[in-house]
Write an enzyme that holds these catalytic residues in place. Structure first.
Site, PDB file in Angstrom:
ATOM      1  N   ASP A 232       0.864  -1.174   0.000  1.00  0.00           N
ATOM      2  CA  ASP A 232       0.000   0.000   0.000  1.00  0.00           C
ATOM      3  C   ASP A 232       0.904   1.229   0.000  1.00  0.00           C
ATOM      4  O   ASP A 232       1.830   1.316   0.800  1.00  0.00           O
ATOM      5  CB  ASP A 232      -0.894   0.032   1.244  1.00  0.00           C
ATOM      6  CG  ASP A 232      -1.885  -1.116   1.254  1.00  0.00           C
ATOM      7  OD1 ASP A 232      -2.052  -1.727   2.308  1.00  0.00           O
ATOM      8  OD2 ASP A 232      -2.482  -1.393   0.203  1.00  0.00           O
ATOM      9  N   GLU A 440      17.162   3.766  29.637  1.00  0.00           N
ATOM     10  CA  GLU A 440      17.459   3.994  31.052  1.00  0.00           C
ATOM     11  C   GLU A 440      16.978   5.351  31.576  1.00  0.00           C
ATOM     12  O   GLU A 440      17.731   6.079  32.238  1.00  0.00           O
ATOM     13  CB  GLU A 440      18.954   3.810  31.317  1.00  0.00           C
ATOM     14  CG  GLU A 440      19.441   2.401  31.021  1.00  0.00           C
ATOM     15  CD  GLU A 440      20.893   2.168  31.418  1.00  0.00           C
ATOM     16  OE1 GLU A 440      21.583   3.137  31.792  1.00  0.00           O
ATOM     17  OE2 GLU A 440      21.341   1.006  31.370  1.00  0.00           O
ATOM     18  N   TYR A 494      23.439  -5.787  34.671  1.00  0.00           N
ATOM     19  CA  TYR A 494      24.846  -6.198  34.638  1.00  0.00           C
ATOM     20  C   TYR A 494      25.197  -7.007  35.886  1.00  0.00           C
ATOM     21  O   TYR A 494      25.972  -6.574  36.741  1.00  0.00           O
ATOM     22  CB  TYR A 494      25.738  -4.965  34.501  1.00  0.00           C
ATOM     23  CG  TYR A 494      25.632  -4.309  33.151  1.00  0.00           C
ATOM     24  CD1 TYR A 494      26.457  -4.685  32.102  1.00  0.00           C
ATOM     25  CD2 TYR A 494      24.677  -3.324  32.906  1.00  0.00           C
ATOM     26  CE1 TYR A 494      26.352  -4.096  30.846  1.00  0.00           C
ATOM     27  CE2 TYR A 494      24.560  -2.730  31.662  1.00  0.00           C
ATOM     28  CZ  TYR A 494      25.399  -3.114  30.634  1.00  0.00           C
ATOM     29  OH  TYR A 494      25.289  -2.529  29.396  1.00  0.00           O
ATOM     30  N   GLU A 530      20.652  -5.309  27.571  1.00  0.00           N
ATOM     31  CA  GLU A 530      22.071  -5.119  27.884  1.00  0.00           C
ATOM     32  C   GLU A 530      22.495  -6.062  29.007  1.00  0.00           C
ATOM     33  O   GLU A 530      21.810  -6.156  30.036  1.00  0.00           O
ATOM     34  CB  GLU A 530      22.368  -3.675  28.305  1.00  0.00           C
ATOM     35  CG  GLU A 530      22.193  -2.636  27.210  1.00  0.00           C
ATOM     36  CD  GLU A 530      22.570  -1.235  27.676  1.00  0.00           C
ATOM     37  OE1 GLU A 530      23.359  -1.120  28.666  1.00  0.00           O
ATOM     38  OE2 GLU A 530      22.090  -0.256  27.075  1.00  0.00           O
TER      39      GLU A 530
END
Length: 642
Positions: A232, A440, A494, A530
């Protein structure tokens, strides 16, 4: 004689017993609130469809049908049949709405210049001729005939109706160029009062467009052939104040070999639809033997004297994109994202367009078996987006909103404007599968709720059929005031680096439990955007010690165990290492020459962990998508048969 065929595969069209009825007593019929004849899609080039989860409580119940008595003549009713031989025109399979745009209903079908086929009604047109294309036609056809309405029917107190025994499946009917009725179901009758549309005592023309395509929302449910693609498009033409120049658009779709696979002449040049038989869909890397298949969509703006006014070619990939509470789907297949966070950064040049670097990066992405990356934390170059399209690498396209803290109206306005410009730039890239609205932000603040609620609502209204996501790093999911407004939950964590550094034994359970908490809170798909550890190239220790290449490898391996536990739950859909390559940062005592979390160095050489990650990503592709494994994935060690 009524000829019926109920084969959904063939999608035949059947017209039954069309009759005119003159009624001298009051009768009633369900009024139709019909939509516009031609619906268009906002945006340009490929349309990405998506599914929504509906609450059945929101479904509006249909109004009860009234009227629809079977046509029988009586002392107060007259019935004339319109059965007989009609004229039929087959619509363009790659442009089914061409006739509406060009207003074929406003004139005789013979004036369209298309082939006229004489066909009986009622009958299925498919087997009436020896034309294979007509037999297998999927799309629209147009019926037409002329008829008279007696002058005697134009008396006070009488009403004139037209009744259709059934038409398969959707149709629009016009009387003398004016729309009379639209209907969507086959096998069942429908009728409409036409006294205001007909000319009594004169010849009238009835035109019917019939559409035999099925979709997910039709009864019966179905779909156009899975190898049928659809584009489209909507165009904005500048300098339209020059009304003295009559224009039209010549639209062509070319395959990789520059062959024209479909084309269209469009006089209503603002919008249109192309259907592509035997389409080659765009697939992500390692999900298909031919990933990243791209067509070229060519537009030529022409004057009526065939003078070329402007021309533009756009690379397009044709694929569907859907999502629900458990996954994202490409061409109906669930995807698992194997990827990275990246940066546009390298030795010497720093941040800047570098085609040699792009070539190297995409070669490494494919070598390692990745199929995705996030444009952390800003939009990447347009050239890199084209690389992603061509290589079948999926993109989480991220806005340059990092560590947002002060939630103010002016910032919200700028944030919305930034996302609008990002989506406008990248909306035609098949590789883009989601928009990331922030990285973040300080979403534990109460004022973040109103801010991100408004931002997400606005972005979703312009999202071009893609889900919204973001990367959160709050310490507990319950504190995040943003994620409830997202379609895909993403978080950064982490473990064994910023949290419990050196403790690789504290990765598996914390990662599993946190992802599970996000899921339980929002009931949406979850991605880890992460995770990682800084690593100095060439630094080795035994036993493993923080900053060593062995430590990075062990850290990855522990995360893999957590991710596999999560994958079994069917709503965990991706793992993104931070980072693809080392990159330069500001000077600080926590950085040794920059951020060293890359699995490749800043000059794009592999660290020890890259080989482990390569084995992981290729094995996932083999398990989930039956991809072939590289012959050099594992080094020879021993033949246990000897």
């Amino acid at each position: 004689m009524r000829v019926t065929r109920n084969s959904i595969k063939m999608r035949t069209i059947i017209c039954f017993a069309i009759t005119l009825i003159c009624v001298c007593i009051l009768d009633t019929i369900l009024s139709h609130n019909v939509e516009d004849e031609l619906s268009t899609t906002h945006g340009f080039a490929h349309k990405c469809s998506f599914e929504q989860i509906y609450c059945y409580d929101d479904v509006q119940l249909p109004k009860p049908t009234v009227g629809l008595l079977y046509p029988r003549a009586s002392e107060t009713r007259e019935v004339n049949s319109l059965d007989g031989v009609w004229e039929l025109v087959r619509g363009n399979a790659s442009d089914p709405l061409q006739g509406i745009r060009e207003k074929w209903f406003g004139r005789s079908l013979r004036s369209t210049g298309r082939e006229i086929i004489k066909v009986p009604v009622p009958a299925s047109y498919n087997d009436l001729t020896v034309d294979q294309e007509l037999r297998d036609h999927v799309g629209t056809v147009w019926y037409e005939r002329h008829f008279f309405v007696p002058s005697s029917w134009n008396m006070s107190g009488t009403r004139t109706w037209i009744r259709f025994g059934s038409i398969h499946y959707a149709c629009i009917a016009w009387i003398n160029g004016q729309r009379a009725v639209k209907h969507s179901f086959g096998h069942l009758p429908f009728e409409v009062e036409i006294g205001r549309l007909v000319k009594y005592g004169q010849e009238n023309r009835i035109t019917i467009m019939v559409d035999n395509r099925l979709s997910n929302s039709t009864i019966p449910q179905g779909a156009v052939n899975k190898q049928m693609g659809r584009i489209d498009y909507r165009l904005w033409i500048g300098n339209e104040q020059e009304q003295d120049v009559s224009k039209y658009i010549n639209v062509k779709l070319l395959d990789r070999d520059r062959n024209v696979v479909t084309h269209q002449l469009n006089r209503n040049y603002h919008n249109g639809t192309l259907l592509i038989p035997n389409v080659k869909p765009w697939w992500p890397y390692l999900m298909h033997p031919e990933p990243g298949y791209m067509y070229t969509l060519e537009f030529q703006l022409m004057a009526e004297n065939d003078l070329l006014l402007d021309s533009y070619q756009l690379p397009v990939g044709i694929r569907s994109l859907n999502w629900d509470n458990n996954s994202i789907y490409i061409n109906g297949q669930p995807i698992y994202l194997r990827g990275f966070g990246k940066h546009e950064d390298s030795d010497i040049r720093g941040k800047g367009l570098d085609n040699a670097l792009l070539t190297r990066d995409f070669s490494l992405l494919k070598w390692v078996g990745a199929n995705a990356y996030r444009t952390s934390h800003y939009p990447y170059s347009e050239e890199s987006m084209e690389f992603a399209d061509e290589h079948g690498i999926m993109i989480i396209d991220e806005c340059a909103s990092v560590n947002t803290d002060l939630f103010q109206p002016e910032l919200l306005q700028n944030h919305m404007s930034y996302l609008e410009q990002l989506i406008h730039r990248d909306r035609n890239h098949a590789s883009v599968i989601a928009w990331s609205i922030a990285n973040e932000p300080r979403t534990q603040k109460p004022e973040a709720k109103d801010y991100f609620g408004k931002l997400a609502n606005y972005t979703r209204s312009i999202a071009q059929g893609r889900p919204l996501t973001a990367a959160s790093n709050v310490d507990k999911p319950i504190k995040c005031m943003m994620s409830a407004f997202l379609d895909i939950i993403g978080f950064n964590r982490y473990n064994s680096w910023y949290h419990n550094p050196g403790r690789t034994d504290m990765i598996i359970n914390p990662m599993f439990e946190e992802a599970l908490s996000w899921r339980q809170l929002h009931q949406k798909p979850v991605i880890v955007f992460e995770y990682g550890a800084d690593t100095l190239e060439g630094y080795h220790t035994l036993p493993t010690f923080i900053w060593s290449e062995e430590y990075q490898t062990t850290m990855l391996s522990k995360h893999f165990q957590a991710f596999d536990k999560l994958r079994k739950l069917k709503w965990f859909i991706g793992e993104f290492v931070w980072n693809f390559a080392d990159f330069k940062t500001e000077q600080t005592y926590t950085r040794v020459g920059g951020n060293k979390k890359g699995v490749f160095t800043r000059n794009r050489q592999p660290k020890y962990s890259a080989y482990l990650l390569r084995q992981r990503y290729h094995m996932l592709a083999s398990k989930l998508n039956n991809a072939s494994l590289p012959t050099d994935l594992f080094n020879y060690i021993i033949d246990f048969g000897l």
